[in-house]
Design a protein around this motif. Structure first.
Motif, PDB file in Angstrom:
ATOM      1  N   THR A 123       0.819  -1.215   0.000  1.00  0.00           N
ATOM      2  CA  THR A 123       0.000   0.000   0.000  1.00  0.00           C
ATOM      3  C   THR A 123       0.851   1.263   0.000  1.00  0.00           C
ATOM      4  O   THR A 123       0.342   2.368  -0.166  1.00  0.00           O
ATOM      5  N   LYS A 124       2.161   1.094   0.238  1.00  0.00           N
ATOM      6  CA  LYS A 124       3.037   2.262   0.262  1.00  0.00           C
ATOM      7  C   LYS A 124       4.404   1.806  -0.204  1.00  0.00           C
ATOM      8  O   LYS A 124       4.867   0.749   0.227  1.00  0.00           O
ATOM      9  N   LEU A 125       5.006   2.574  -1.089  1.00  0.00           N
ATOM     10  CA  LEU A 125       6.255   2.116  -1.676  1.00  0.00           C
ATOM     11  C   LEU A 125       7.223   3.270  -1.805  1.00  0.00           C
ATOM     12  O   LEU A 125       6.882   4.332  -2.312  1.00  0.00           O
ATOM     13  N   ASP A 126       8.448   3.031  -1.327  1.00  0.00           N
ATOM     14  CA  ASP A 126       9.484   4.039  -1.469  1.00  0.00           C
ATOM     15  C   ASP A 126      10.728   3.349  -2.005  1.00  0.00           C
ATOM     16  O   ASP A 126      11.218   2.398  -1.401  1.00  0.00           O
ATOM     17  N   ILE A 127      11.199   3.799  -3.153  1.00  0.00           N
ATOM     18  CA  ILE A 127      12.397   3.193  -3.738  1.00  0.00           C
ATOM     19  C   ILE A 127      13.496   4.254  -3.795  1.00  0.00           C
ATOM     20  O   ILE A 127      13.369   5.254  -4.501  1.00  0.00           O
ATOM     21  N   ALA A 128      14.557   4.056  -3.009  1.00  0.00           N
ATOM     22  CA  ALA A 128      15.637   5.047  -2.930  1.00  0.00           C
ATOM     23  C   ALA A 128      16.551   4.946  -4.145  1.00  0.00           C
ATOM     24  O   ALA A 128      16.509   3.960  -4.887  1.00  0.00           O
ATOM     25  N   GLU A 129      17.381   5.975  -4.326  1.00  0.00           N
ATOM     26  CA  GLU A 129      18.315   6.020  -5.462  1.00  0.00           C
ATOM     27  C   GLU A 129      19.150   4.745  -5.572  1.00  0.00           C
ATOM     28  O   GLU A 129      19.418   4.252  -6.665  1.00  0.00           O
ATOM     29  N   ASP A 130      19.592   4.228  -4.428  1.00  0.00           N
ATOM     30  CA  ASP A 130      20.460   3.050  -4.453  1.00  0.00           C
ATOM     31  C   ASP A 130      19.678   1.750  -4.587  1.00  0.00           C
ATOM     32  O   ASP A 130      20.253   0.665  -4.475  1.00  0.00           O
ATOM     33  N   GLY A 131      18.372   1.851  -4.804  1.00  0.00           N
ATOM     34  CA  GLY A 131      17.577   0.646  -5.022  1.00  0.00           C
ATOM     35  C   GLY A 131      17.012   0.028  -3.759  1.00  0.00           C
ATOM     36  O   GLY A 131      16.337  -0.997  -3.811  1.00  0.00           O
ATOM     37  N   THR A 132      17.254   0.664  -2.615  1.00  0.00           N
ATOM     38  CA  THR A 132      16.676   0.145  -1.377  1.00  0.00           C
ATOM     39  C   THR A 132      15.173   0.411  -1.376  1.00  0.00           C
ATOM     40  O   THR A 132      14.728   1.521  -1.677  1.00  0.00           O
ATOM     41  N   ILE A 133      14.420  -0.614  -1.054  1.00  0.00           N
ATOM     42  CA  ILE A 133      12.966  -0.481  -1.049  1.00  0.00           C
ATOM     43  C   ILE A 133      12.448  -0.518   0.381  1.00  0.00           C
ATOM     44  O   ILE A 133      12.855  -1.357   1.180  1.00  0.00           O
ATOM     45  N   SER A 134      11.553   0.396   0.684  1.00  0.00           N
ATOM     46  CA  SER A 134      10.833   0.328   1.942  1.00  0.00           C
ATOM     47  C   SER A 134       9.356   0.341   1.586  1.00  0.00           C
ATOM     48  O   SER A 134       8.884   1.255   0.906  1.00  0.00           O
ATOM     49  N   ALA A 135       8.654  -0.697   1.992  1.00  0.00           N
ATOM     50  CA  ALA A 135       7.251  -0.824   1.595  1.00  0.00           C
ATOM     51  C   ALA A 135       6.390  -1.115   2.804  1.00  0.00           C
ATOM     52  O   ALA A 135       6.864  -1.640   3.810  1.00  0.00           O
ATOM     53  N   GLU A 136       5.116  -0.757   2.689  1.00  0.00           N
ATOM     54  CA  GLU A 136       4.155  -1.176   3.696  1.00  0.00           C
ATOM     55  C   GLU A 136       3.187  -2.126   3.039  1.00  0.00           C
ATOM     56  O   GLU A 136       2.732  -1.891   1.924  1.00  0.00           O
ATOM     57  N   ARG A 137       2.901  -3.229   3.734  1.00  0.00           N
ATOM     58  CA  ARG A 137       1.932  -4.174   3.193  1.00  0.00           C
ATOM     59  C   ARG A 137       0.837  -4.418   4.225  1.00  0.00           C
ATOM     60  O   ARG A 137       1.073  -4.348   5.429  1.00  0.00           O
ATOM     61  N   ASP A 138      -0.352  -4.702   3.709  1.00  0.00           N
ATOM     62  CA  ASP A 138      -1.489  -4.964   4.594  1.00  0.00           C
ATOM     63  C   ASP A 138      -1.311  -6.299   5.298  1.00  0.00           C
ATOM     64  O   ASP A 138      -1.009  -7.298   4.666  1.00  0.00           O
TER      65      ASP A 138
END
Ligand SMILES: Cc1cc2nc3c(=O)[nH]c(=O)nc-3n(C[C@H](O)[C@H](O)[C@H](O)COP(=O)(O)OP(=O)(O)OC[C@H]3O[C@@H](n4cnc5c(N)ncnc54)[C@H](O)[C@@H]3O)c2cc1C
Ligand SMILES: Cc1cc2nc3c(=O)[nH]c(=O)nc-3n(C[C@H](O)[C@H](O)[C@H](O)COP(=O)(O)OP(=O)(O)OC[C@H]3O[C@@H](n4cnc5c(N)ncnc54)[C@H](O)[C@@H]3O)c2cc1C
Lengths: 249, 323
Positions: free
Chosen positions: A143-158
């Motif tokens: 439901t929420k996605l953040d992809i940093a320049e270096d490819g690190t992903i931080s996501a929220e899932r239900d």
């Protein structure tokens, strides 16, 4: 960035579904097909990633000739091109994922987006199947996605009762849940442009289904229950029935 | 032959859906002359033993602290190692948010296949067959898996866990061989709304629809829910209108629920709503339109105005429960 979005061609939810002659699948005649609603979130996520980082958005769909119209719907939203794995033969989810994996081989995917579920077979499995087959991470129901320049992903899932924060790294498969974004509507210009965008046809490798459909049936029709009564006067009887007959309280 | 069942716990408490899966697996195991081995990540030995009460002869208990939070790849690798050790070809697990994420990766890792979110499971001619609704509940398919390695995820609240017998499972500790690469993907935290029951896990649900006319009337739904110890649900119409959070949406594009009791207040019963709740054991509908489609699936209906019927029902239940 090489961004891929898998799209599924599904019956409109209001369509009447009849079991076909084989007794194992639906009769497609008279069924209106749409782009799977969750895939609109997936396409939007792909387009937003492209807008942020550059690159290309390629749609992938496995199915018969008719799925081209669904690929065009995604192209009209703004995707650049399509890959159509052309097949009529009944295929299980594993085989569909295998066909997509084969099609993505040698294309150096950075990100693969899918929908939470395809509203035909409601498998909720493509994200994990693809992640494992491609040998890359997967995060489902995002439901929420953040992809940093270096490819690190931080996501929220239900998850039940709330959400879970998950981190990983590109390349990865992400399944889109409602809430991830607001999918854009195709504009007339986009619809026109979609007609000229390239769709590459690919033939799938032979595949033997692992999951066999033994039969498809209409669900047992529940008999309509009874109207206990009208207005607040009926609540006494209702509570008694829930206790004595249904035994749920 | 061994059937492995992946039990799930949160905050040290085993989820009910895990007991259901163990119970369902033991019914299958009996017919196949097999035994059930449970797998538990985290919690404690007492919890591991308790799984015996539902039919697990043994529990493989994984205490590894790194698995305290969910990490799909590490979990998959651990389960694959346990399958090998136990010579298990079949894995069953609850189709929870964790189970749905894990099951497909596991199926590929063990070179098998997955039958997801099944609502019935049985043995026919020596093979495990499972059924599940497709096309928003408009049809049902019966499937079997032709590969040797098989994964089944079981829809929560559909299978009965029954009462625990006094039997305890033999507990065996297991330390999976994992390296850092297995933790590239990991959950780093959870946000859980406290004190709220999630619709997907609730035994009783009270749902409200557009008939409630506005978010300011939700105390009516909440009051009835509190009296019943229920979770609150909603139709998509009210979620889209912003009256209720998406987490409460029941239906094809929301959550699939199968509580013992589902009370639909001011909900018309559109096919997409029914897709999410028609497997509830007992359905009550309150709607002012006697022709509303919800009455076609309801066991009991009251034709009337929610603003009159819901408060009256809440009062009646309060006196029933002696509150
Ligand atoms: C040619 C063909 C014939 C089929 N015949 C049968 C049949 O006879 N019986 C039967 O039971 N099933 C059949 N299926 C359905 C198939 O088994 C899968 O169920 C389906 O493709 C994926 O459904 P799912 O519920 O597992 O997907 P989910 O895991 O719910 O889907 C999640 C996401 O995966 C992606 N996705 C899903 N399907 C596709 C696709 N086809 N192409 C690209 N991306 C996709 C979408 O992003 C979707 O949002 C057929 C599929 C195809 C392509
Ligand atoms: C792709 C797609 C996916 C969808 N997914 C979902 C989903 O997951 N879940 C879902 O719920 N919907 C879903 N829908 C929407 C669905 O089609 C309906 O629009 C929706 O369920 C209607 O919500 P409702 O019953 O609250 O509202 P309405 O259909 O407007 O019904 C309101 C009901 O309240 C009754 N009423 C009004 N006033 C009173 C009163 N004072 N007292 C008693 N009764 C009263 C009316 O008689 C009526 O029956 C989906 C639609 C699509 C196209």
């Amino acid at each position: 960035m090489n961004i891929f979005v898998c799209v599924s061609h599904v019956p409109d939810t209001t369509t009447k579904v009849q079991v076909g002659g084989s007794g194992k699948e639906i009769d497609p005649s008279g069924v209106t097909y749409i782009l799977n609603p969750y895939d609109e979130y997936a396409v939007e996520a792909g387009l937003q990633l492209k807008e942020a980082r550059g690159g290309d958005v390629t749609l992938v769909c496995v199915g018969p000739e008719a799925v081209k119209e669904t690929i065009r719907k995604g192209l009209a939203m703004g995707a650049d091109k399509g890959i159509h794995v052309v097949t009529d033969a009944p295929r299980d989810s594993f085989g569909t994922a295998r066909a997509i994996t084969d099609a993505l081989k040698d294309r150096a995917a950075d990100a693969v987006f899918v929908g939470r579920q395809s509203i035909d077979y409601d498998g909720w499995q493509m994200c994990g199947l693809l992640g494992e087959m491609l040998g890359i991470p997967s995060i489902s129901v995002v439901t929420k996605l953040d992809i940093a320049e270096d490819g690190t992903i931080s996501a929220e899932r239900d998850i039940e009762g709330g959400s879970e924060t998950v981190t990983t790294k590109l390349p990865a498969v992400i399944s889109a849940q409602k809430g991830l974004n607001d999918p854009r509507y195709p504009k007339l210009q986009g619809i026109m442009a979609a007609k000229r965008k390239p769709i590459e046809d690919v033939a799938p490798a032979p595949y033997e289904n692992r999951v066999e459909v033994i039969e498809m049936t209409k669900p047992a029709i529940k008999e309509a229950g009874r109207i206990v009564g009208e207005g607040p006067a009926a609540v006494k009887d209702l509570v008694r029935l829930l206790h004595e007959e249904a035994k749920v309280i | 032959m061994t059937i492995l069942v992946l039990a799930e716990q949160r905050d040290g408490k085993v989820k009910k859906a895990s007991y259901e899966a163990i119970k369902a697996a033991s019914a299958v195991a009996t017919q196949l002359n097999a035994t059930v081995t449970a797998v538990l990540f985290g919690a404690d030995e007492a919890a591991a033993k308790s799984l015996g009460g539902y039919g697990a002869a043994k529990t493989v208990f994984v205490a590894d602290e790194r698995l305290h939070f969910y990490a799909n790849s590490a979990y998959v690798k651990s389960v694959a190692q346990i399958m090998e050790k136990e010579a298990a070809d079949v894995v069953m697990l609850p189709a929870t948010s964790l189970g749905k994420d894990l099951a497909p990766r596991l199926a590929v890792r063990i070179d098998g296949a997955l039958a997801p979110d099944v609502t019935s499971i049985a043995v026919e001619d020596g093979a495990i067959v499972a059924q599940r609704p497709v096309y928003a509940g408009k049809s049902v398919i019966k499937v079997k898996i032709n590969s040797a390695k098989q994964v089944f995820s079981l829809r929560p609240n559909v299978f009965s866990a029954g009462e625990a017998s006094g039997t305890e499972a033999v507990v065996e500790n297991f330390a999976p061989a994992l390296d850092d690469a297995d933790f590239v993907t990991k959950a780093t935290g959870t946000t859980i709304a406290s004190g709220k029951i999630d619709v997907a896990e609730a035994n009783v649900i009270v749902s409200g629809g557009r008939g409630l006319q506005g978010p300011e009337h939700w105390p009516l739904i909440q009051g009835l829910a509190d009296t019943l110890g229920a979770a609150t649900g909603a139709s998509r119409a009210v979620v889209d209108a912003g009256w209720r959070p998406h987490a409460e949406q029941v239906g094809q594009t929301g959550k699939t629920v199968s509580p013992n009791l589902y009370v639909a207040c001011g909900i018309s019963g559109a096919i997409q709503h029914l897709a999410g709740m028609s497997s509830s054991k007992c359905i009550v509908a309150i709607n002012k339109d006697k022709d509303a489609p919800i009455f076609q699936v309801a066991d009991y209906g009251i034709v009337g105005d929610v603003f009159e019927v819901v408060p009256a029902l809440t009062e009646e239940l309060k006196s029933f429960f002696g509150k």
